[in-house]
Design a protein around this motif. Structure first.
Motif, PDB file in Angstrom:
ATOM      1  N   GLN A 128       0.833  -1.202   0.000  1.00  0.00           N
ATOM      2  CA  GLN A 128       0.000   0.000   0.000  1.00  0.00           C
ATOM      3  C   GLN A 128       0.870   1.255   0.000  1.00  0.00           C
ATOM      4  O   GLN A 128       0.600   2.208  -0.743  1.00  0.00           O
ATOM      5  CB  GLN A 128      -0.935  -0.001   1.209  1.00  0.00           C
ATOM      6  CG  GLN A 128      -1.943   1.140   1.211  1.00  0.00           C
ATOM      7  CD  GLN A 128      -2.963   1.005   2.321  1.00  0.00           C
ATOM      8  OE1 GLN A 128      -2.850   0.144   3.189  1.00  0.00           O
ATOM      9  NE2 GLN A 128      -3.978   1.845   2.317  1.00  0.00           N
ATOM     10  N   ALA A 129       1.914   1.269   0.813  1.00  0.00           N
ATOM     11  CA  ALA A 129       2.795   2.444   0.876  1.00  0.00           C
ATOM     12  C   ALA A 129       3.552   2.661  -0.426  1.00  0.00           C
ATOM     13  O   ALA A 129       3.886   3.813  -0.769  1.00  0.00           O
ATOM     14  CB  ALA A 129       3.775   2.292   2.036  1.00  0.00           C
ATOM     15  N   LEU A 130       3.820   1.598  -1.163  1.00  0.00           N
ATOM     16  CA  LEU A 130       4.498   1.723  -2.462  1.00  0.00           C
ATOM     17  C   LEU A 130       3.535   2.065  -3.583  1.00  0.00           C
ATOM     18  O   LEU A 130       3.938   2.149  -4.750  1.00  0.00           O
ATOM     19  CB  LEU A 130       5.236   0.419  -2.790  1.00  0.00           C
ATOM     20  CG  LEU A 130       6.468   0.125  -1.928  1.00  0.00           C
ATOM     21  CD1 LEU A 130       6.917  -1.326  -2.091  1.00  0.00           C
ATOM     22  CD2 LEU A 130       7.611   1.084  -2.261  1.00  0.00           C
ATOM     23  N   GLY A 131       2.265   2.261  -3.263  1.00  0.00           N
ATOM     24  CA  GLY A 131       1.276   2.669  -4.256  1.00  0.00           C
ATOM     25  C   GLY A 131       0.723   1.532  -5.083  1.00  0.00           C
ATOM     26  O   GLY A 131       0.198   1.759  -6.181  1.00  0.00           O
ATOM     27  N   LEU A 132       0.781   0.307  -4.578  1.00  0.00           N
ATOM     28  CA  LEU A 132       0.304  -0.854  -5.312  1.00  0.00           C
ATOM     29  C   LEU A 132      -1.114  -1.204  -4.881  1.00  0.00           C
ATOM     30  O   LEU A 132      -1.444  -1.137  -3.698  1.00  0.00           O
ATOM     31  CB  LEU A 132       1.218  -2.055  -5.054  1.00  0.00           C
ATOM     32  CG  LEU A 132       2.716  -1.872  -5.352  1.00  0.00           C
ATOM     33  CD1 LEU A 132       3.493  -3.107  -4.910  1.00  0.00           C
ATOM     34  CD2 LEU A 132       2.945  -1.593  -6.832  1.00  0.00           C
ATOM     35  N   SER A 133      -1.944  -1.576  -5.844  1.00  0.00           N
ATOM     36  CA  SER A 133      -3.262  -2.095  -5.510  1.00  0.00           C
ATOM     37  C   SER A 133      -3.092  -3.469  -4.862  1.00  0.00           C
ATOM     38  O   SER A 133      -2.012  -4.062  -4.892  1.00  0.00           O
ATOM     39  CB  SER A 133      -4.123  -2.221  -6.765  1.00  0.00           C
ATOM     40  OG  SER A 133      -3.600  -3.244  -7.612  1.00  0.00           O
ATOM     41  N   GLU A 134      -4.172  -4.006  -4.309  1.00  0.00           N
ATOM     42  CA  GLU A 134      -4.081  -5.324  -3.683  1.00  0.00           C
ATOM     43  C   GLU A 134      -3.636  -6.374  -4.691  1.00  0.00           C
ATOM     44  O   GLU A 134      -2.773  -7.214  -4.396  1.00  0.00           O
ATOM     45  CB  GLU A 134      -5.432  -5.711  -3.087  1.00  0.00           C
ATOM     46  CG  GLU A 134      -5.402  -7.032  -2.335  1.00  0.00           C
ATOM     47  CD  GLU A 134      -6.711  -7.343  -1.651  1.00  0.00           C
ATOM     48  OE1 GLU A 134      -6.876  -8.496  -1.186  1.00  0.00           O
ATOM     49  OE2 GLU A 134      -7.582  -6.449  -1.583  1.00  0.00           O
ATOM     50  N   GLU A 135      -4.203  -6.319  -5.903  1.00  0.00           N
ATOM     51  CA  GLU A 135      -3.828  -7.279  -6.946  1.00  0.00           C
ATOM     52  C   GLU A 135      -2.375  -7.089  -7.366  1.00  0.00           C
ATOM     53  O   GLU A 135      -1.615  -8.061  -7.519  1.00  0.00           O
ATOM     54  CB  GLU A 135      -4.755  -7.123  -8.154  1.00  0.00           C
ATOM     55  CG  GLU A 135      -4.479  -8.108  -9.269  1.00  0.00           C
ATOM     56  CD  GLU A 135      -5.412  -7.922 -10.456  1.00  0.00           C
ATOM     57  OE1 GLU A 135      -5.107  -8.474 -11.536  1.00  0.00           O
ATOM     58  OE2 GLU A 135      -6.426  -7.205 -10.322  1.00  0.00           O
ATOM     59  N   GLU A 136      -1.944  -5.824  -7.542  1.00  0.00           N
ATOM     60  CA  GLU A 136      -0.553  -5.548  -7.915  1.00  0.00           C
ATOM     61  C   GLU A 136       0.403  -6.006  -6.813  1.00  0.00           C
ATOM     62  O   GLU A 136       1.468  -6.547  -7.087  1.00  0.00           O
ATOM     63  CB  GLU A 136      -0.372  -4.054  -8.179  1.00  0.00           C
ATOM     64  CG  GLU A 136      -1.039  -3.559  -9.444  1.00  0.00           C
ATOM     65  CD  GLU A 136      -1.060  -2.035  -9.533  1.00  0.00           C
ATOM     66  OE1 GLU A 136      -1.122  -1.517 -10.665  1.00  0.00           O
ATOM     67  OE2 GLU A 136      -1.015  -1.371  -8.468  1.00  0.00           O
ATOM     68  N   GLY A 137       0.006  -5.783  -5.572  1.00  0.00           N
ATOM     69  CA  GLY A 137       0.853  -6.175  -4.457  1.00  0.00           C
ATOM     70  C   GLY A 137       1.076  -7.669  -4.397  1.00  0.00           C
ATOM     71  O   GLY A 137       2.186  -8.140  -4.095  1.00  0.00           O
ATOM     72  N   GLN A 138       0.056  -8.442  -4.702  1.00  0.00           N
ATOM     73  CA  GLN A 138       0.191  -9.898  -4.680  1.00  0.00           C
ATOM     74  C   GLN A 138       1.152 -10.386  -5.764  1.00  0.00           C
ATOM     75  O   GLN A 138       1.808 -11.411  -5.585  1.00  0.00           O
ATOM     76  CB  GLN A 138      -1.186 -10.548  -4.849  1.00  0.00           C
ATOM     77  CG  GLN A 138      -2.076 -10.357  -3.627  1.00  0.00           C
ATOM     78  CD  GLN A 138      -3.491 -10.877  -3.836  1.00  0.00           C
ATOM     79  OE1 GLN A 138      -3.876 -11.242  -4.947  1.00  0.00           O
ATOM     80  NE2 GLN A 138      -4.276 -10.899  -2.770  1.00  0.00           N
ATOM     81  N   ARG A 139       1.225  -9.641  -6.867  1.00  0.00           N
ATOM     82  CA  ARG A 139       2.170 -10.009  -7.930  1.00  0.00           C
ATOM     83  C   ARG A 139       3.577  -9.495  -7.642  1.00  0.00           C
ATOM     84  O   ARG A 139       4.560 -10.144  -7.985  1.00  0.00           O
ATOM     85  CB  ARG A 139       1.708  -9.443  -9.283  1.00  0.00           C
ATOM     86  CG  ARG A 139       0.463 -10.095  -9.851  1.00  0.00           C
ATOM     87  CD  ARG A 139       0.356  -9.790 -11.339  1.00  0.00           C
ATOM     88  NE  ARG A 139       0.420  -8.353 -11.605  1.00  0.00           N
ATOM     89  CZ  ARG A 139      -0.648  -7.548 -11.669  1.00  0.00           C
ATOM     90  NH1 ARG A 139      -1.857  -8.061 -11.498  1.00  0.00           N
ATOM     91  NH2 ARG A 139      -0.520  -6.258 -11.920  1.00  0.00           N
ATOM     92  N   ALA A 140       3.668  -8.318  -7.024  1.00  0.00           N
ATOM     93  CA  ALA A 140       4.958  -7.647  -6.866  1.00  0.00           C
ATOM     94  C   ALA A 140       5.697  -8.031  -5.590  1.00  0.00           C
ATOM     95  O   ALA A 140       6.902  -7.803  -5.480  1.00  0.00           O
ATOM     96  CB  ALA A 140       4.766  -6.124  -6.894  1.00  0.00           C
TER      97      ALA A 140
END
Length: 359
Positions: free
Chosen positions: A264-276
């Motif tokens: 969240q702090a890196l500006g990622l959505s939940e879906e993006e965060g799961q990939r990144a």
């Protein structure tokens, strides 16, 4: 940086106070602020520098780029920036290359014997036989692309000389770092308010490509060894952070909570965060994570433990530096301090969010 290699002056003995960083350093003693610290960040591979006494033993073809790629030296700038951005963080930096002794491996009972066995296995590997280096890589004499860093001694006298240099250099550098880590953690445990969280983070970076002989870092790693877009978090568990046959160094719930806050702090959505951001793949957490996880386990709290944070180095490099490293060369670009400070600021923001919403 110069194209020459990075060296630590002969005889340099590091003092503990040189290796520890916190926001109020220079204004307040660590003991005065320790009660508010919940995150201890360790940089076991933060330095690429070799002790000058090793000059006669270093492979002549080694370039600055190979020396730095063999280390995780971007974590030095990032770790210091993280501590400067967040009063709840203390960062400790190993001042010497992993070549002297890898601080993220168990302290070897026989360092020189392990190195000799490494060279024996390396000879078999280079002759076409399958041979791995597990258990004998506390001193690693080659890069991760298989190029020489240390010259192999050719006589008992040369082995004795190299062993003495490595032993003495380790006492002045990595041994000081290891002792610092233990002492600072002891202080944080002593000062920790009842019920407060406490995590130890072993900080690393690596690229998804290895180096060609001409210096271009473009040879893709096998798919199973590649990092996601941002980072891998390891707690010795499975891909959900839950137990997988051995004790966890940090609870799965807490690992997932940290991953979510950082995404969240890196500006990622939940879906993006799961990939990144991935858990325990490819890195489950090496010696520091296991060691400090075991030390903290008796405190019996889900929010207390250790994890390995492995950044994908491409995420820490600015585009110009990355382009240079993708081309042939011997140099190593200066890190973009502004880019790394922005990442550190995001990690600090996540730290505040984790404290505001305790599990």
């Amino acid at each position: 940086m110069s194209k020459d290699l990075l060296w630590i002056e002969a005889g340099r003995r590091f003092r503990p106070e040189e290796l520890v960083f916190w926001q109020a350093r220079g204004r307040q003693a660590l003991s005065e602020v320790a009660e508010g610290v919940d995150t201890l960040v360790l940089g076991p591979h933060a330095s690429a520098a070799f002790p000058a006494e090793l000059r006669p033993h270093i492979a002549p073809a080694l370039s600055l780029r190979k020396q730095c790629d063999y280390s995780d030296c971007l974590t030095s700038t990032l770790g210091r920036a993280w501590a400067a951005a967040d009063a709840g963080v203390v960062y400790i930096e190993n001042p010497v290359s992993r070549l002297v002794q890898d601080a993220n491996r168990a302290p070897p009972a026989d360092a020189l014997g392990g190195l000799q066995e490494f060279f024996r296995r390396l000879a078999r590997q280079r002759s076409g036989e399958p041979a791995g280096f597990g258990g004998v890589d506390a001193i690693r004499p080659i890069t991760f692309s298989g190029e020489d860093v240390l010259l192999e001694p050719t006589s008992p006298a040369e082995w004795q000389a190299l062993g003495e240099v490595l032993r003495e250099a380790a006492e002045r550098t990595v041994a000081v770092y290891r002792a610092c880590c233990e002492q600072v953690l002891e202080l944080l445990v002593e000062k920790r308010p009842p019920g407060a969280p406490l995590r130890v983070i072993s900080l690393h970076d690596t690229m998804n490509t290895k180096m060609r002989a001409d210096g271009a870092i473009v040879v893709e790693r096998p798919a199973e060894d590649r990092l996601p877009d941002w980072m891998n978090l390891g707690n010795r568990g499975d891909e959900q952070g839950d137990e997988a046959g051995e004790p966890l160094s940090l609870s799965g719930a807490e690992l997932r909570r940290i991953a979510g806050a950082w995404a969240q702090a890196l500006g990622l959505s939940e879906e993006e965060g799961q990939r990144a951001i991935r858990l325990n793949k490819p890195y489950k957490g090496a010696y520091e994570t296991q060691h400090f996880g075991a030390l903290l386990r008796p405190l019996g709290q889900a929010q207390i433990g250790a994890l390995q944070l492995e950044f994908r180095r491409e995420a820490l490099l600015d585009p110009a530096a990355l382009a240079r490293l993708h081309g042939p060369g011997q140099d190593w670009p200066e890190p973009d301090a502004g880019h790394l400070q922005a990442i550190a600021a995001a990690l600090a923001q996540a730290g505040q969010a984790l404290r505001a919403k305790p599990a």
